[in-house]
Design a protein around this motif. Structure first.
Motif, PDB file in Angstrom:
ATOM      1  N   GLY A  35       2.698  -0.433   5.180  1.00 20.92           N
ATOM      2  CA  GLY A  35       3.268  -1.351   6.172  1.00 20.92           C
ATOM      3  C   GLY A  35       2.311  -1.581   7.331  1.00 20.92           C
ATOM      4  O   GLY A  35       1.120  -1.256   7.268  1.00 20.92           O
ATOM      5  N   GLY A  78       9.945 -10.111   2.890  1.00 21.46           N
ATOM      6  CA  GLY A  78       9.176  -9.131   2.125  1.00 21.46           C
ATOM      7  C   GLY A  78       9.792  -8.895   0.756  1.00 21.46           C
ATOM      8  O   GLY A  78       9.076  -8.814  -0.258  1.00 21.46           O
ATOM      9  N   GLU A  79      11.116  -8.811   0.702  1.00 13.64           N
ATOM     10  CA  GLU A  79      11.799  -8.577  -0.572  1.00 13.64           C
ATOM     11  C   GLU A  79      11.624  -9.764  -1.518  1.00 13.64           C
ATOM     12  O   GLU A  79      11.346  -9.588  -2.714  1.00 13.64           O
ATOM     13  N   GLN A 132       8.814  -5.895   6.675  1.00 15.18           N
ATOM     14  CA  GLN A 132       8.528  -6.487   5.371  1.00 15.18           C
ATOM     15  C   GLN A 132       8.381  -5.401   4.314  1.00 15.18           C
ATOM     16  O   GLN A 132       8.799  -5.583   3.166  1.00 15.18           O
ATOM     17  N   ALA A 133       7.783  -4.275   4.689  1.00 17.01           N
ATOM     18  CA  ALA A 133       7.620  -3.172   3.743  1.00 17.01           C
ATOM     19  C   ALA A 133       8.976  -2.660   3.260  1.00 17.01           C
ATOM     20  O   ALA A 133       9.121  -2.266   2.091  1.00 17.01           O
ATOM     21  N   ILE A 168       1.338  -9.239   1.594  1.00 20.37           N
ATOM     22  CA  ILE A 168       2.401 -10.110   2.099  1.00 20.37           C
ATOM     23  C   ILE A 168       2.321 -10.056   3.621  1.00 20.37           C
ATOM     24  O   ILE A 168       2.682  -9.048   4.236  1.00 20.37           O
ATOM     25  N   SER A 169       1.843 -11.127   4.236  1.00 17.69           N
ATOM     26  CA  SER A 169       1.674 -11.141   5.691  1.00 17.69           C
ATOM     27  C   SER A 169       2.811 -11.926   6.343  1.00 17.69           C
ATOM     28  O   SER A 169       3.801 -12.268   5.694  1.00 17.69           O
ATOM     29  N   GLY A 200       4.892 -14.469   4.679  1.00 16.13           N
ATOM     30  CA  GLY A 200       6.334 -14.351   4.836  1.00 16.13           C
ATOM     31  C   GLY A 200       6.779 -14.620   6.257  1.00 16.13           C
ATOM     32  O   GLY A 200       6.274 -15.522   6.932  1.00 16.13           O
ATOM     33  N   VAL A 212       9.902  -4.870   0.528  1.00 20.75           N
ATOM     34  CA  VAL A 212       9.082  -4.596  -0.663  1.00 20.75           C
ATOM     35  C   VAL A 212       9.646  -3.395  -1.422  1.00 20.75           C
ATOM     36  O   VAL A 212       9.779  -3.414  -2.657  1.00 20.75           O
ATOM     37  N   ALA A 238       1.980  -4.750   3.161  1.00 25.88           N
ATOM     38  CA  ALA A 238       2.932  -5.604   3.875  1.00 25.88           C
ATOM     39  C   ALA A 238       2.490  -5.751   5.323  1.00 25.88           C
ATOM     40  O   ALA A 238       2.097  -4.771   5.964  1.00 25.88           O
ATOM     41  N   HIS A 242       9.239 -12.121  -1.639  1.00 22.64           N
ATOM     42  CA  HIS A 242       7.872 -12.233  -2.153  1.00 22.64           C
ATOM     43  C   HIS A 242       7.544 -11.091  -3.119  1.00 22.64           C
ATOM     44  O   HIS A 242       6.891 -11.304  -4.150  1.00 22.64           O
ATOM     45  N   ALA A 243       7.986  -9.890  -2.795  1.00 19.82           N
ATOM     46  CA  ALA A 243       7.710  -8.758  -3.673  1.00 19.82           C
ATOM     47  C   ALA A 243       8.412  -8.935  -5.023  1.00 19.82           C
ATOM     48  O   ALA A 243       7.854  -8.586  -6.073  1.00 19.82           O
TER      49      ALA A 243
END
Length: 335
Positions: A272, A225-226, A249-250, A183-184, A218, A253, A244, A228-229
């Motif tokens: 991350g 992040g949340e 973003q991590a 997830i970038s 993202g 996740v 991530a 997409h995860a």
């Protein structure tokens, strides 16, 4: 062979058919000049490659410009800029302006009036017309570039984004993970693409297939992040590890994993990017790619001050190394 005589401001004003006072107002960023006249005079200045050589003492500050202030990330850059500026006897003025691609038109008018010793910009790039205005006023600028790919003639300090994506993914592969998602950040930012390219390179080198659904773009924030995860973990065959593109973003996740009843790292490994201070305070602590944000601020400020002193650097682009910091959010895949 004689050297061509440098054109004077008075000669440019006469050519443009305006008074020297009007030309001076444009150079000083004064607002009381019509946009049409300002644009026309800027064209004359650019055509003659005019650079102001002020006889007045220079200002006593460096201007640092962000498009947004994210405390956990921005403070690293701010502290780096402050360290070098203060060592040179200068203050730091902090400005928030524009979007992630470039500062706003209001900022450029203001900075011409403020006349800092130099400008450090945390943006992907800066518009051509802004570059010319800063150069014509003799205001050096440097881009801190964790987020883009500035033009080759723009002084900039970046980091090795592709290598960071590669080492993060290799770490997960070495732990035995095969279903690895990425997830970038935004897809129109070069750093986002470079980190995903590093992920793809590691997967390809290991002979592992890449499910198109496993590659997401993202916004570098926890919410993205949340979201997409959550989608990834709801797939029939979900990933066992997620890379991530930022530590923020991590965080999202990890929250999505917890909501799905998964434990990190027993059920889901997470890596991350950035190594912000918060990464060390999570439970478990976050495995992440260290991006030298503070040093990036330091090097950008050093370069801006060298340019202000008239130095010609050997290169206008500096890329600093990244490295992986292994902590508790990754574990071997249970076979």
């Amino acid at each position: 062979m004689s050297t061509p005589q440098r054109v004077t401001l008075a000669e440019i004003a006469a050519e443009a058919g305006v008074s020297l006072a009007t030309m001076s107002k444009v150079l000083n960023g004064r607002p009381d000049v019509s946009p049409a006249t300002r644009a026309r005079l800027e064209e004359h200045l650019a055509r003659h490659d005019y650079t102001r050589r002020s006889q007045t003492p220079r200002s006593e500050f460096v201007e640092l410009v962000f498009h947004e202030l994210e405390p956990s990330w921005s403070m690293e850059v701010i502290e780096g800029v402050e360290d070098i500026a203060h060592a040179a006897g200068l203050s730091v003025v902090l400005t928030v302006s524009g979007d992630r691609h470039s500062p706003s038109a209001d900022w450029i008018d203001g900075v011409l009036r403020r006349r800092p010793v130099g400008v450090v910009l945390v943006f992907s790039d800066i518009a051509d017309r802004y570059r010319e205005k800063l150069r014509s006023r003799g205001i050096p600028f440097v881009i801190v570039d964790p987020a883009g790919d500035p033009s080759p003639d723009v002084p900039s300090v970046g980091s090795a984004n592709w290598a960071g994506g590669l080492m993060a993914t290799r770490h997960l592969i070495e732990l035995g993970h095969r279903r690895i998602a990425a997830i970038s950040g935004p897809q129109d930012m070069m750093c986002s693409l470079a980190r995903v390219d590093g992920y793809r390179s590691a997967m390809n080198a290991a002979g592992l297939p890449i499910d198109p659904a496993f590659v997401r773009f993202g916004d570098f924030h926890p919410g993205g992040g949340e979201a997409h995860a959550r989608e990834l973990l709801a797939l029939p065959d979900p990933p066992t590890a997620i890379f991530a593109g930022s530590d923020l973003q991590a965080l999202g996740v990890i929250a999505a994993g917890s909501a799905a009843g998964l434990r990190v790292p027993d059920d889901l490994s997470v890596v991350g990017y950035d190594d912000i201070a918060l990464a060390r305070w999570l439970s478990p602590q976050l495995t992440t790619v260290h991006q030298p944000l503070r040093r990036m601020g330091e090097e950008a400020t050093r370069l801006a001050l060298r340019l202000a002193d008239g130095a010609t650097p050997e290169t206008l682009r500096m890329d600093l190394a990244t490295h992986l910091v292994v902590r508790g959010s990754t574990a071997p895949h249970p076979s």
